[in-house]
Design a protein around this motif. Structure first.
Motif, mmCIF file in Angstrom:
data_model
loop_
_atom_site.group_PDB
_atom_site.id
_atom_site.type_symbol
_atom_site.label_atom_id
_atom_site.label_comp_id
_atom_site.label_asym_id
_atom_site.label_seq_id
_atom_site.Cartn_x
_atom_site.Cartn_y
_atom_site.Cartn_z
ATOM 1 N N ILE A 182 115.021 8.633 61.038
ATOM 2 C CA ILE A 182 115.337 7.658 62.074
ATOM 3 C C ILE A 182 114.658 6.356 61.673
ATOM 4 C CG2 ILE A 182 115.292 7.024 64.506
ATOM 5 C CD1 ILE A 182 114.964 9.953 65.210
ATOM 6 N N ARG A 183 115.468 5.360 61.425
ATOM 7 C CA ARG A 183 114.966 4.040 61.060
ATOM 8 C C ARG A 183 114.991 3.174 62.311
ATOM 9 N NH1 ARG A 183 112.043 1.220 57.139
ATOM 10 N NH2 ARG A 183 112.659 -0.956 57.223
ATOM 11 N N GLY A 184 113.835 2.714 62.745
ATOM 12 C CA GLY A 184 113.748 1.917 63.959
ATOM 13 C C GLY A 184 112.521 2.312 64.750
ATOM 14 N N ILE A 185 112.094 1.440 65.612
ATOM 15 C CA ILE A 185 110.883 1.668 66.403
ATOM 16 C C ILE A 185 111.242 2.435 67.667
ATOM 17 C CG2 ILE A 185 108.974 0.553 67.634
ATOM 18 C CD1 ILE A 185 109.411 -1.870 65.759
ATOM 19 N N GLU A 186 110.565 3.537 67.913
ATOM 20 C CA GLU A 186 110.847 4.331 69.109
ATOM 21 C C GLU A 186 110.688 3.469 70.362
ATOM 22 O OE1 GLU A 186 109.710 8.633 71.157
ATOM 23 O OE2 GLU A 186 108.612 7.947 69.378
ATOM 24 N N GLY A 187 111.680 3.529 71.221
ATOM 25 C CA GLY A 187 111.702 2.701 72.414
ATOM 26 C C GLY A 187 112.478 1.407 72.225
ATOM 27 N N LYS A 188 112.769 1.072 70.938
ATOM 28 C CA LYS A 188 113.488 -0.166 70.642
ATOM 29 C C LYS A 188 114.596 0.065 69.613
ATOM 30 C CE LYS A 188 109.357 -3.018 71.410
ATOM 31 N NZ LYS A 188 108.447 -4.045 70.814
ATOM 32 N N SER A 189 115.056 1.313 69.484
ATOM 33 C CA SER A 189 115.960 1.646 68.389
ATOM 34 C C SER A 189 117.435 1.684 68.774
ATOM 35 C CB SER A 189 115.565 2.996 67.791
ATOM 36 O OG SER A 189 115.883 4.064 68.673
ATOM 37 N N LEU A 190 117.753 1.328 70.013
ATOM 38 C CA LEU A 190 119.150 1.399 70.441
ATOM 39 C C LEU A 190 120.008 0.364 69.724
ATOM 40 C CD1 LEU A 190 118.739 1.923 74.287
ATOM 41 C CD2 LEU A 190 119.319 3.635 72.557
ATOM 42 N N GLY A 191 121.292 0.687 69.582
ATOM 43 C CA GLY A 191 122.229 -0.245 68.969
ATOM 44 C C GLY A 191 121.845 -0.585 67.545
ATOM 45 N N ALA A 192 121.884 -1.873 67.239
ATOM 46 C CA ALA A 192 121.571 -2.331 65.882
ATOM 47 C C ALA A 192 120.086 -2.197 65.556
ATOM 48 C CB ALA A 192 122.012 -3.778 65.711
ATOM 49 N N GLY A 193 119.267 -1.818 66.538
ATOM 50 C CA GLY A 193 117.835 -1.677 66.316
ATOM 51 C C GLY A 193 117.437 -0.404 65.621
ATOM 52 N N GLY A 194 118.393 0.497 65.371
ATOM 53 C CA GLY A 194 118.044 1.762 64.750
ATOM 54 C C GLY A 194 119.165 2.321 63.904
ATOM 55 N N HIS A 195 118.822 3.271 63.077
ATOM 56 C CA HIS A 195 119.810 3.967 62.243
ATOM 57 C C HIS A 195 119.283 5.374 61.975
ATOM 58 C CE1 HIS A 195 123.213 4.497 59.705
ATOM 59 N NE2 HIS A 195 122.491 4.683 58.602
ATOM 60 N N THR A 196 120.198 6.327 61.786
ATOM 61 C CA THR A 196 119.798 7.700 61.530
ATOM 62 C C THR A 196 120.809 8.389 60.629
ATOM 63 O OG1 THR A 196 119.140 9.795 62.577
ATOM 64 C CG2 THR A 196 120.968 8.615 63.591
ATOM 65 N N GLY A 197 120.367 9.434 59.975
ATOM 66 C CA GLY A 197 121.227 10.202 59.090
ATOM 67 C C GLY A 197 120.486 11.411 58.564
ATOM 68 N N ASN A 253 118.493 1.958 49.269
ATOM 69 C CA ASN A 253 117.392 1.062 49.645
ATOM 70 C C ASN A 253 117.785 0.021 50.686
ATOM 71 O OD1 ASN A 253 115.548 2.323 47.970
ATOM 72 N ND2 ASN A 253 116.045 1.033 46.204
ATOM 73 N N SER A 254 119.074 -0.104 50.935
ATOM 74 C CA SER A 254 119.524 -1.009 51.992
ATOM 75 C C SER A 254 119.314 -0.400 53.373
ATOM 76 C CB SER A 254 121.017 -1.327 51.813
ATOM 77 O OG SER A 254 121.241 -2.004 50.601
ATOM 78 N N PHE A 255 119.168 0.922 53.405
ATOM 79 C CA PHE A 255 119.014 1.619 54.683
ATOM 80 C C PHE A 255 117.588 2.121 54.916
ATOM 81 C CE2 PHE A 255 123.491 2.128 53.487
ATOM 82 C CZ PHE A 255 124.116 1.663 54.632
ATOM 83 N N LEU A 256 116.891 2.486 53.859
ATOM 84 C CA LEU A 256 115.560 3.081 54.011
ATOM 85 C C LEU A 256 114.543 2.453 53.072
ATOM 86 C CD1 LEU A 256 116.450 6.902 54.190
ATOM 87 C CD2 LEU A 256 115.871 5.381 56.094
ATOM 88 N N ALA A 257 113.288 2.411 53.534
ATOM 89 C CA ALA A 257 112.183 1.944 52.697
ATOM 90 C C ALA A 257 111.631 3.083 51.850
ATOM 91 C CB ALA A 257 111.078 1.351 53.567
ATOM 92 N N LEU A 258 112.006 4.338 52.217
ATOM 93 C CA LEU A 258 111.558 5.551 51.513
ATOM 94 C C LEU A 258 110.040 5.723 51.591
ATOM 95 C CD1 LEU A 258 113.900 5.414 48.379
ATOM 96 C CD2 LEU A 258 114.292 6.484 50.606
ATOM 97 N N ARG A 259 109.497 5.354 52.722
ATOM 98 C CA ARG A 259 108.093 5.631 53.019
ATOM 99 C C ARG A 259 107.949 5.707 54.533
ATOM 100 N NH1 ARG A 259 108.069 0.292 51.206
ATOM 101 N NH2 ARG A 259 107.454 -1.256 52.761
ATOM 102 N N ARG A 260 107.156 6.650 54.985
ATOM 103 C CA ARG A 260 107.000 6.882 56.405
ATOM 104 C C ARG A 260 106.185 5.750 57.028
ATOM 105 N NH1 ARG A 260 103.876 7.767 61.214
ATOM 106 N NH2 ARG A 260 105.066 9.217 62.494
ATOM 107 N N SER A 261 106.652 5.238 58.165
ATOM 108 C CA SER A 261 105.938 4.198 58.887
ATOM 109 C C SER A 261 106.331 4.288 60.348
ATOM 110 C CB SER A 261 106.294 2.813 58.334
ATOM 111 O OG SER A 261 107.634 2.480 58.647
ATOM 112 N N TYR A 262 105.793 3.401 61.187
ATOM 113 C CA TYR A 262 106.133 3.419 62.611
ATOM 114 C C TYR A 262 107.597 3.069 62.834
ATOM 115 C CZ TYR A 262 106.006 -1.701 62.660
ATOM 116 O OH TYR A 262 106.257 -3.025 62.429
ATOM 117 N N LYS A 263 108.238 2.464 61.841
ATOM 118 C CA LYS A 263 109.655 2.121 61.980
ATOM 119 C C LYS A 263 110.560 2.907 61.028
ATOM 120 C CE LYS A 263 109.135 -2.045 59.130
ATOM 121 N NZ LYS A 263 109.314 -3.513 59.113
ATOM 122 N N GLU A 264 110.016 3.916 60.368
ATOM 123 C CA GLU A 264 110.821 4.843 59.567
ATOM 124 C C GLU A 264 110.168 6.215 59.621
ATOM 125 O OE1 GLU A 264 112.569 3.544 55.874
ATOM 126 O OE2 GLU A 264 112.044 5.457 54.915
#
Length: 227
Positions: A85-100, A128-139
């Motif tokens: 899940i790419r995006g910040i929890e609580g702020k990931s709706l719509g264009a604010g997030g992506h998942t796969g 790399n356009s979708f993921l940073a490939l490292r765990r963070s608060y926004k991935e």
């Protein structure tokens, strides 16, 4: 019990055959998905979440942690079938997030606007356009877990239950799940789901933490919570 390969097979069958839409009800398929509805349907196909589950958003997926998903805290631990899940929890709706879904550490299966549908992205093209490939608060990364027995059923139902005997609050609808709190006789529980699992009836609700919780209400012979 959940099956990763069934989940992935469902998703692969949609590559190049299903378009992309965030509009309702188009996002619910079968001709279109958005990123989160695609992942929900894959989880259902794999047997990891109930077929009656609400087809929600990335925020809904975040709330599955501890129930249907286990969080993975390092990209190095990623396995086939894990979910990002790419995006910040609580702020990931719509264009604010992506998942796969990860097919491998360098390959993801996802519904996305760039490719106008369900596609596969690898490190050789646009991963790399979708993921940073490292765990963070926004991935963040999650692994599906099989927590429910075959034959379970969930009913969406709003209600107020009365506790008759002391009962435990659990993170999953299982007597093997950890105890998080206790309700005592006379207390009320406001719930939004009723289900059966492991021979028990359960009610469920979203706690103030934003996480789903479960309380056993009876076993068919005795009732300790009245709904």
């Amino acid at each position: 019990m959940g099956n990763i390969e069934k989940m992935i097979d469902f998703g692969l069958a949609k590559v190049g055959r299903v378009g992309y839409s965030m509009a309702y009800p188009a996002r619910l398929g079968p001709k279109f998905y958005d990123c989160s509805s695609f992942v929900h349907y894959c989880l259902i196909a794999g047997g990891f979440i109930p077929r009656t589950s609400l087809i929600g958003s990335t925020e809904t997926l975040f709330k599955m942690k501890g129930v249907y998903l286990k969080e993975i805290y390092s990209y190095n631990e990623i396995q086939r079938g894990d979910i990002f899940i790419r995006g910040i929890e609580g702020k990931s709706l719509g264009a604010g997030g992506h998942t796969g879904i990860f097919l491998a550490k360098d390959k993801i299966l996802h519904a996305n606007y760039r490719h106008r549908g369900v596609s596969i992205s690898t490190s050789r093209d646009d991963l790399n356009s979708f993921l940073a490939l490292r765990r963070s608060y926004k991935e963040r990364y999650f692994r599906p877990i099989a927590s429910l027995s075959p034959g379970y059923a969930i009913v969406e139902k709003l209600g107020r239950a009365l506790v008759l005997k002391a009962v435990n609050v659990r993170e999953r609808p299982s007597t093997r799940s950890g105890v998080l709190a206790v309700y005592y006789p006379g207390e009320a529980i406001h719930y939004d789901q009723v289900l059966e699992n492991e021979g028990y009836r359960w009610i469920s609700y979203i706690a103030l933490s934003g996480k789903r919780r479960y309380v056993s209400i009876g076993d068919g012979k005795s009732t300790w919570v009245r709904i």
